[in-house]
Design a protein around this motif. Structure first.
Motif, short mmCIF file in Angstrom:
data_model
loop_
_atom_site.label_atom_id
_atom_site.label_comp_id
_atom_site.label_asym_id
_atom_site.label_seq_id
_atom_site.Cartn_x
_atom_site.Cartn_y
_atom_site.Cartn_z
N GLN A 1 -7.85 1.78 -5.01
CA GLN A 1 -8.28 1.04 -6.20
C GLN A 1 -9.78 1.14 -6.45
N ASP A 2 -10.57 1.32 -5.38
CA ASP A 2 -12.02 1.39 -5.55
C ASP A 2 -12.49 2.72 -6.10
N GLU B 1 -9.53 4.36 -11.16
CA GLU B 1 -9.36 3.26 -12.13
C GLU B 1 -8.43 3.73 -13.25
N LYS C 1 -0.30 3.27 -11.57
CA LYS C 1 -1.07 2.18 -10.96
C LYS C 1 -0.49 1.82 -9.60
N GLU D 1 -2.31 1.91 -5.85
CA GLU D 1 -2.34 0.73 -4.97
C GLU D 1 -1.69 1.03 -3.63
#
Length: 253
Positions: free
Chosen positions: A96-97, A100, A87, A91
């Motif tokens: 992030q878009d 997922e 994660k 980032e």
């Protein structure tokens, strides 16, 4: 007796000339090294021939540099820490878009949307996709012993909402894409090869309707399901119901 006048002392000596020559030679070799690539072992031998004590200094600096480099890498201690590490990577890259990541009981699920990995109708990995897979592989390698399986799931989108894709082209494209991701991960020794599985679902596992451009973009994806050792296997529907909202209500043509 007449004393002869002493000759004036020389202002320099042969040692000065020799020292200047050695200095110039060293500068010459450093210049050559800066303009080309040289085997590290040969470079050390060259330095040692001029100054044996310098070799110890070089090796000490290299050891400190390697230590500092290792310290900057993300350390993944166990399977649960894998989710956090992945994660943070997403980032840091500002993705992030389009990427997922979801964590569940005994699994980490990653969905790469639209064109992170591939251009339309292509199974050639894009550089952006390679870069992030490279980072993911490093993280997975650290917890290989706690990983049960890594499934790579290839999906396509239905181009015409009113007409299904050609079956052969649809299945082959999804299969080639998932296989390319698996091949890349295996080439980077992300996990033991027997743990890597690729699957092709084509257009038949949509997570959004095909009648909008945004929906088609969501369906055009590659997913990676990483499961932990000693966990009960679940069906894909069970994973999807935890990850995607209203998955069961999406129509399949």
């Amino acid at each position: 007796m007449i004393k002869r006048n002493k000759q004036p002392e020389e202002t320099g000596s042969w040692m000065d000339t020799y020292g200047d020559m050695v200095t110039l030679l060293l500068c010459f070799f450093v210049l050559l090294y800066s303009m080309s690539s040289m085997d590290q072992t040969k470079w050390k031998k060259l330095v040692q021939s001029f100054n044996p004590s310098a070799l110890e200094s070089i090796e000490s600096n290299e050891s400190e540099g390697e230590f500092r480099g290792d310290q900057t890498k993300e350390v993944v201690s166990d399977f649960d820490a894998l989710y956090t590490a992945l994660k943070e990577m997403v980032e840091e890259r500002g993705m992030q878009d389009s990427v997922e990541i979801t964590r569940g009981d005994g699994f980490t699920f990653i969905s790469f949307r639209d064109k992170v990995f591939f251009d339309g109708d292509s199974s050639v990995l894009r550089q952006e996709g390679k870069d992030i897979l490279e980072q993911f592989a490093v993280a997975m390698t650290q917890v290989d012993s706690s990983i049960k399986e890594v499934q790579v799931l290839g999906h396509t989108s239905q181009g015409d909402p009113n007409r299904p894709n050609n079956v052969r082209n649809d299945r082959m494209l999804a299969a080639q894409r998932s296989a390319e991701v698996v091949i890349f991960l295996q080439s980077r020794h992300a996990v033991s090869p027997e743990k890597l599985v690729s699957a092709s679902y084509g257009q038949f596992r949509p997570i959004a309707p095909f009648d909008t451009e945004d929906g088609r973009a969501q369906n055009r994806r590659v997913e990676i399901l990483i499961t932990k050792n000693d966990t009960v296997e679940k069906s894909l529907e069970e994973y999807y119901n935890q990850i995607y909202q209203d998955y069961q209500n999406v129509p399949v043509n």
